[in-house]
Design a protein around this motif. Sequence first.
Motif, PDB file in Angstrom:
ATOM      1  N   LEU A 148       0.491   6.872  -6.649  1.00  0.00           N
ATOM      2  CA  LEU A 148      -0.793   7.563  -6.641  1.00  0.00           C
ATOM      3  C   LEU A 148      -1.303   7.796  -8.060  1.00  0.00           C
ATOM      4  N   HIS A 149      -0.383   8.024  -8.976  1.00  0.00           N
ATOM      5  CA  HIS A 149      -0.783   8.158 -10.383  1.00  0.00           C
ATOM      6  C   HIS A 149      -1.345   6.832 -10.897  1.00  0.00           C
ATOM      7  N   GLU A 150      -0.697   5.726 -10.530  1.00  0.00           N
ATOM      8  CA  GLU A 150      -1.184   4.407 -10.929  1.00  0.00           C
ATOM      9  C   GLU A 150      -2.550   4.119 -10.308  1.00  0.00           C
ATOM     10  N   ALA A 151      -2.758   4.577  -9.065  1.00  0.00           N
ATOM     11  CA  ALA A 151      -4.047   4.369  -8.404  1.00  0.00           C
ATOM     12  C   ALA A 151      -5.162   5.104  -9.141  1.00  0.00           C
ATOM     13  N   GLU A 152      -4.867   6.302  -9.581  1.00  0.00           N
ATOM     14  CA  GLU A 152      -5.872   7.059 -10.333  1.00  0.00           C
ATOM     15  C   GLU A 152      -6.185   6.386 -11.662  1.00  0.00           C
ATOM     16  N   GLU A 153      -5.161   5.895 -12.336  1.00  0.00           N
ATOM     17  CA  GLU A 153      -5.373   5.230 -13.621  1.00  0.00           C
ATOM     18  C   GLU A 153      -6.168   3.943 -13.463  1.00  0.00           C
ATOM     19  N   ALA A 154      -5.998   3.252 -12.310  1.00  0.00           N
ATOM     20  CA  ALA A 154      -6.692   1.985 -12.066  1.00  0.00           C
ATOM     21  C   ALA A 154      -8.086   2.205 -11.472  1.00  0.00           C
ATOM     22  N   ASN A 155      -8.496   3.473 -11.304  1.00  0.00           N
ATOM     23  CA  ASN A 155      -9.808   3.798 -10.720  1.00  0.00           C
ATOM     24  C   ASN A 155      -9.997   3.131  -9.351  1.00  0.00           C
ATOM     25  N   VAL A 156      -8.992   3.257  -8.515  1.00  0.00           N
ATOM     26  CA  VAL A 156      -9.032   2.680  -7.169  1.00  0.00           C
ATOM     27  C   VAL A 156     -10.128   3.369  -6.352  1.00  0.00           C
ATOM     28  N   ASP A 157     -10.820   2.593  -5.517  1.00  0.00           N
ATOM     29  CA  ASP A 157     -11.909   3.132  -4.704  1.00  0.00           C
ATOM     30  C   ASP A 157     -11.425   3.693  -3.376  1.00  0.00           C
ATOM     31  N   HIS A 158     -10.292   3.192  -2.860  1.00  0.00           N
ATOM     32  CA  HIS A 158      -9.804   3.654  -1.561  1.00  0.00           C
ATOM     33  C   HIS A 158      -8.294   3.410  -1.485  1.00  0.00           C
ATOM     34  N   ILE A 159      -7.596   4.338  -0.863  1.00  0.00           N
ATOM     35  CA  ILE A 159      -6.147   4.209  -0.667  1.00  0.00           C
ATOM     36  C   ILE A 159      -5.866   4.183   0.826  1.00  0.00           C
ATOM     37  N   ILE A 160      -5.055   3.212   1.246  1.00  0.00           N
ATOM     38  CA  ILE A 160      -4.629   3.122   2.642  1.00  0.00           C
ATOM     39  C   ILE A 160      -3.122   3.347   2.698  1.00  0.00           C
ATOM     40  N   PHE A 161      -2.699   4.369   3.422  1.00  0.00           N
ATOM     41  CA  PHE A 161      -1.275   4.606   3.654  1.00  0.00           C
ATOM     42  C   PHE A 161      -0.887   3.933   4.968  1.00  0.00           C
ATOM     43  N   GLU A 162      -0.023   2.958   4.907  1.00  0.00           N
ATOM     44  CA  GLU A 162       0.487   2.327   6.132  1.00  0.00           C
ATOM     45  C   GLU A 162       1.778   3.040   6.515  1.00  0.00           C
ATOM     46  N   ILE A 163       1.713   3.814   7.597  1.00  0.00           N
ATOM     47  CA  ILE A 163       2.800   4.734   7.948  1.00  0.00           C
ATOM     48  C   ILE A 163       3.634   4.207   9.113  1.00  0.00           C
ATOM     49  N   ASN A 164       4.930   4.260   8.914  1.00  0.00           N
ATOM     50  CA  ASN A 164       5.888   3.964   9.985  1.00  0.00           C
ATOM     51  C   ASN A 164       7.172   4.712   9.664  1.00  0.00           C
ATOM     52  N   THR A 165       7.238   5.979  10.069  1.00  0.00           N
ATOM     53  CA  THR A 165       8.393   6.803   9.732  1.00  0.00           C
ATOM     54  C   THR A 165       8.752   7.734  10.883  1.00  0.00           C
ATOM     55  N   PRO A 166      10.054   7.941  11.119  1.00  0.00           N
ATOM     56  CA  PRO A 166      10.476   8.890  12.155  1.00  0.00           C
ATOM     57  C   PRO A 166      10.491  10.324  11.660  1.00  0.00           C
ATOM     58  N   GLY A 167      10.163  10.532  10.370  1.00  0.00           N
ATOM     59  CA  GLY A 167      10.181  11.882   9.814  1.00  0.00           C
ATOM     60  C   GLY A 167      11.268  12.028   8.775  1.00  0.00           C
ATOM     61  N   GLY A 168      11.613  13.260   8.478  1.00  0.00           N
ATOM     62  CA  GLY A 168      12.631  13.497   7.456  1.00  0.00           C
ATOM     63  C   GLY A 168      12.613  14.939   7.001  1.00  0.00           C
ATOM     64  N   ARG A 169      12.818  15.144   5.723  1.00  0.00           N
ATOM     65  CA  ARG A 169      12.992  16.473   5.163  1.00  0.00           C
ATOM     66  C   ARG A 169      11.659  17.195   4.988  1.00  0.00           C
ATOM     67  N   VAL A 170      11.665  18.471   5.354  1.00  0.00           N
ATOM     68  CA  VAL A 170      10.461  19.287   5.266  1.00  0.00           C
ATOM     69  C   VAL A 170      10.052  19.509   3.817  1.00  0.00           C
ATOM     70  N   ASP A 171      11.028  19.771   2.924  1.00  0.00           N
ATOM     71  CA  ASP A 171      10.669  20.031   1.526  1.00  0.00           C
ATOM     72  C   ASP A 171      10.014  18.819   0.890  1.00  0.00           C
ATOM     73  N   ALA A 172      10.512  17.623   1.203  1.00  0.00           N
ATOM     74  CA  ALA A 172       9.905  16.410   0.664  1.00  0.00           C
ATOM     75  C   ALA A 172       8.501  16.224   1.221  1.00  0.00           C
ATOM     76  N   ALA A 173       8.323  16.489   2.525  1.00  0.00           N
ATOM     77  CA  ALA A 173       7.003  16.359   3.144  1.00  0.00           C
ATOM     78  C   ALA A 173       6.010  17.328   2.512  1.00  0.00           C
ATOM     79  N   ASN A 174       6.456  18.543   2.249  1.00  0.00           N
ATOM     80  CA  ASN A 174       5.582  19.532   1.607  1.00  0.00           C
ATOM     81  C   ASN A 174       5.104  19.042   0.246  1.00  0.00           C
ATOM     82  N   ASN A 175       6.036  18.530  -0.547  1.00  0.00           N
ATOM     83  CA  ASN A 175       5.687  18.045  -1.880  1.00  0.00           C
ATOM     84  C   ASN A 175       4.764  16.831  -1.805  1.00  0.00           C
TER      85      ASN A 175
END
Length: 445
Positions: A56-83
Amino acid sequence: MRRSITQLFLIFVLFLSFININYSTVQADGAGKLVHVIPIEKEVERGLEAFLKRTLHEAEEANVDHIIFEINTPGGRVDAANNIGEIIQSVSIPKTAYIRSQALSAGSYIALFADHIYMNPQATLGASGIITSDGNEADEKAQSYWREAMGSAAEAKGRDRLFAEAMADKDIDLPEYNAPAGKYLTLGPTAALEVGYSEGTVNHRTELLEELGLSDAEIVEVKITPAEEFARFLTNSVVVSILLTLAGLGLIVELYTPGFGVAGSVGIVSLILFFYGHLVAGFAGYEVLVLFALGIGLIILEFFVPGGIIGGLGALSILVALYLSVPNIVHLSYSILIALLITIGVAVLLYRRIGLEKGLFRHIILSDKATAEQGYTAVEERTDLIGKIGTAITPLRPSGTVVVDDERIDVVTEGGFIHQQSLVKIISVTGARVVVSEMKNKEES
């Protein structure tokens, strides 16, 4: 007649021009724009957090116009999700979550931070109740916090928080969405579209880009590097526990093994992998490696400089390095406790089987004995005094001093009191202990 034909012709030409202009506009959708496609896959953990922070830092530096998150996850740790949620929220670039298969538990929380959500026809979203590492539901306090976090994430993007809360709280009754009381809400594409949690259902990325008006945009697929992939594996909480356990077992087994071999190597490699994973993931700095190297050096030095202080400082240095390299000291403490219990158990077993006479212990523990047979004596044993007569120059209560052949000797009685100036006889000598008895009359001499 000609005039009518001419008018029809002009209308037809204008119609074709309109079609062409409209076609050109559609074809030009997204032209000149830059889109980054970022995968969110496998378990949600701190390694994924570090990856998303970088991309995401690289996307900001590259002045990206749109970000697409391709999601496929069963979940995981709450603290990581919060961050991760905080990181995504801090980026002002328009964001779309495309759920390719599943966005469950912590994955659904992450998806809610996107400006738009699209789903594959077979995708699912929800089932976000907190489950502890032992497979049980978290306590009421944790559940209450997570329910509010889910609701707030949905509300921040203009979605009805009730459905997000129902994903985290099974007491919410939504039978019309196959989630009666006692069951967490999970939305399919149709239900998600109906409740406003999805903007549409698409079969693949190409259709998604068309829906977003980005068909002609430049697409950059962000890839996770092999080092980041390895770091994600190494920073997994289960793997951390295994690495620390192997490190402890390697050290203990090495102490019972002659020379330096496989066990010690496994222990050191396990620690190196631990620090490497956390360094690549961005959780540890080079100062941690300095502390770790210093600790190893001090422990090795302990074998040449006895006393235990240097080795203790080395162990403390490694422990501090461990805690400085992790984002969550609670999880590390659990891992260290597990490793410690297993290591102590193995150490006790090896002690009963082998003792301390083999391996590196033989260089640390003094095992030589100074025996009388080898010519070692702590004091000179005066067996030549047995049977001699002397005079008590002090009262013997029961210890005191006697004079035998003009020589002062410290003695003890058999337990009784003997007056000063009494005659005594030396009856036994054991080491420095000289035992006397009182002579009642001169005939005893």
